[in-house]
Write a protein that holds these residues in place. Structure first.
Motif, PDB file in Angstrom:
ATOM      1  N   LEU A   1       0.350  -1.228  -0.374  1.00 29.86           N
ATOM      2  CA  LEU A   1       0.106   0.281   0.331  1.00 29.86           C
ATOM      3  C   LEU A   1       0.807   0.772   0.208  1.00 29.86           C
ATOM      4  O   LEU A   1       1.862   1.616   0.741  1.00 29.86           O
ATOM      5  CB  LEU A   1      -1.356  -0.344   1.280  1.00 29.86           C
ATOM      6  N   ASN A   2       0.240   2.511  -0.955  1.00 34.67           N
ATOM      7  CA  ASN A   2       1.396   3.567  -0.651  1.00 34.67           C
ATOM      8  C   ASN A   2      -0.141   4.848  -1.476  1.00 34.67           C
ATOM      9  O   ASN A   2      -1.502   4.509  -0.607  1.00 34.67           O
ATOM     10  CB  ASN A   2       2.744   3.717  -1.807  1.00 34.67           C
ATOM     11  N   LEU A   3       0.306   6.236  -1.160  1.00 29.57           N
ATOM     12  CA  LEU A   3      -1.096   7.003  -1.061  1.00 29.57           C
ATOM     13  C   LEU A   3      -1.646   6.975  -2.072  1.00 29.57           C
ATOM     14  O   LEU A   3      -2.569   7.124  -2.271  1.00 29.57           O
ATOM     15  CB  LEU A   3       0.200   8.146  -0.565  1.00 29.57           C
TER      16      LEU A   3
ATOM     17  N   GLU B   1       8.203  10.217   1.294  1.00 25.75           N
ATOM     18  CA  GLU B   1       7.193  10.767   0.260  1.00 25.75           C
ATOM     19  C   GLU B   1       5.307  10.530   0.795  1.00 25.75           C
ATOM     20  O   GLU B   1       4.362  10.877   0.878  1.00 25.75           O
ATOM     21  CB  GLU B   1       6.860   9.527  -0.673  1.00 25.75           C
ATOM     22  N   GLU B   2       5.499   9.350   2.144  1.00 27.23           N
ATOM     23  CA  GLU B   2       3.888   9.062   2.978  1.00 27.23           C
ATOM     24  C   GLU B   2       3.946   9.941   4.349  1.00 27.23           C
ATOM     25  O   GLU B   2       3.184   9.129   4.687  1.00 27.23           O
ATOM     26  CB  GLU B   2       4.252   7.364   2.596  1.00 27.23           C
ATOM     27  N   SER B   3       4.724  10.511   4.296  1.00 27.18           N
ATOM     28  CA  SER B   3       4.982  11.165   5.572  1.00 27.18           C
ATOM     29  C   SER B   3       4.125  12.323   5.518  1.00 27.18           C
ATOM     30  O   SER B   3       3.757  12.744   4.720  1.00 27.18           O
ATOM     31  CB  SER B   3       6.647  11.094   6.402  1.00 27.18           C
TER      32      SER B   3
ATOM     33  N   PHE C   1      -6.138  11.043   6.157  1.00 26.72           N
ATOM     34  CA  PHE C   1      -6.563  10.639   4.546  1.00 26.72           C
ATOM     35  C   PHE C   1      -6.842   9.168   4.336  1.00 26.72           C
ATOM     36  O   PHE C   1      -7.526   8.672   4.311  1.00 26.72           O
ATOM     37  CB  PHE C   1      -6.110  11.175   3.202  1.00 26.72           C
ATOM     38  N   GLU C   2      -5.217   8.613   5.218  1.00 27.72           N
ATOM     39  CA  GLU C   2      -5.151   7.466   4.934  1.00 27.72           C
ATOM     40  C   GLU C   2      -5.974   6.389   6.171  1.00 27.72           C
ATOM     41  O   GLU C   2      -6.616   5.267   6.056  1.00 27.72           O
ATOM     42  CB  GLU C   2      -3.783   6.411   4.762  1.00 27.72           C
ATOM     43  N   ASN C   3      -5.660   6.805   7.505  1.00 25.63           N
ATOM     44  CA  ASN C   3      -7.020   6.783   8.444  1.00 25.63           C
ATOM     45  C   ASN C   3      -8.449   6.823   8.175  1.00 25.63           C
ATOM     46  O   ASN C   3      -9.449   5.920   8.369  1.00 25.63           O
ATOM     47  CB  ASN C   3      -6.604   7.408   9.473  1.00 25.63           C
ATOM     48  N   GLY C   4      -9.022   7.989   6.979  1.00 33.49           N
ATOM     49  CA  GLY C   4     -10.570   7.823   6.837  1.00 33.49           C
ATOM     50  C   GLY C   4     -10.922   7.393   6.203  1.00 33.49           C
ATOM     51  O   GLY C   4     -11.407   6.673   5.714  1.00 33.49           O
ATOM     52  N   LEU C   5      -9.904   6.981   5.297  1.00 31.70           N
ATOM     53  CA  LEU C   5     -10.054   5.420   3.964  1.00 31.70           C
ATOM     54  C   LEU C   5     -10.370   4.204   4.809  1.00 31.70           C
ATOM     55  O   LEU C   5     -11.450   3.427   4.064  1.00 31.70           O
ATOM     56  CB  LEU C   5      -8.769   5.595   3.100  1.00 31.70           C
ATOM     57  N   VAL C   6      -9.683   3.802   5.454  1.00 34.18           N
ATOM     58  CA  VAL C   6      -9.441   2.341   6.256  1.00 34.18           C
ATOM     59  C   VAL C   6     -11.634   2.979   6.579  1.00 34.18           C
ATOM     60  O   VAL C   6     -11.880   1.655   6.783  1.00 34.18           O
ATOM     61  CB  VAL C   6      -8.994   2.196   6.901  1.00 34.18           C
TER      62      VAL C   6
END
Length: 249
Positions: free
Chosen positions: A27-29, A72-74, A81-86
């Protein structure tokens, strides 16, 4: 350009598939943004069930460590955004079934915990390896894993970074079922066909009740159900009639 996530809908079942098999679907952004784009374009009324899976031999080997190490992912914006997507996957109005084979590590485990039902191949390898790389969860693992397997087992998994088979995952309640590898696709297809044949309204309202009452004690949850359940719906009479044997002429 190959899509890193594919999405199809057939017979009211949506198939959302991680599609980086050469990277074990790490997984990445960019992957998260593609998942979000597919969800944005999804007609919820056309879907009764969603299957979350990975292309190739693994569900997901976790966060792409090369991207993470590059910086790049920090950043707080990406993390939110990633937490919200999960969380968005976890709160979709219809049932979500995860089909898991091969690796399901760390970030992949966080993603799979968004599913309502997890079906694993017997040889699947589950692990949380945050501590192995001096990382701490930011996609909800510390909250969802204990709720799935209990606090003591979650601590064991998180502190040790040990690997657990699909059979062990089913025994601890992480997976609902563990099936022979060659039977995984057929088992999940049959399960989701059963779900899709049922009342979409019922399943959506049942899921909402479960979400709304999470954390309440029995008395409070029972009272909530009594006062907030919509009960039988407009298809009730027709569905009852369809189950009655037809009288001969």
């Amino acid at each position: 350009m190959t899509e890193t996530v594919t999405c199809t809908v057939e017979d009211r079942v949506c198939r959302l598939t991680l599609n980086r098999p050469d990277k074990l679907n790490a997984l990445n952004l960019a992957v998260f943004k593609e998942i979000a784009a597919h969800l944005d374009g999804l007609d919820h009324e056309a879907v009764n069930c969603l299957i979350l899976s990975g292309a190739g031999r693994s569900f997901c080997a976790g966060h792409d460590l090369d991207d993470l190490a590059s910086g790049e992912e920090s950043g707080a914006e990406a993390e939110r955004f990633e937490n919200g997507l999960v969380e968005r996957l976890a709160t979709l109005p219809f049932p979500v079934v995860a089909k898991v084979r091969g690796h399901c590590y760390t970030g992949g485990l966080e993603l799979v915990l968004a599913a309502d039902i997890i079906v694993a191949a017997e040889t699947t390898k589950f692990a949380d390896t945050h501590a192995k790389f001096d990382l701490v969860p930011i996609w909800g693992l510390s909250q969802r894993l204990p709720r799935r397997v209990g606090l003591a087992k979650a601590k064991e998994m998180m502190f040790s970074s040990r690997t657990y088979s699909g059979v062990e995952a089913a025994a601890m309640g992480l997976a609902n079922s563990a099936v022979p590898d060659e039977e995984l696709d057929g088992y999940v297809d049959a399960l989701c066909a059963d779900i899709a044949r049922n009342s979409a309204r019922s399943n959506r309202e049942i899921k909402k009740l479960l979400v709304d009452t999470d954390g309440l004690n029995l008395a409070a949850g029972n009272a909530w159900e009594l006062h907030h359940s919509p009960g039988h719906g407009p298809e009730f009479q027709a569905m009852i009639a369809a189950r009655r044997p037809q009288k001969g002429g």
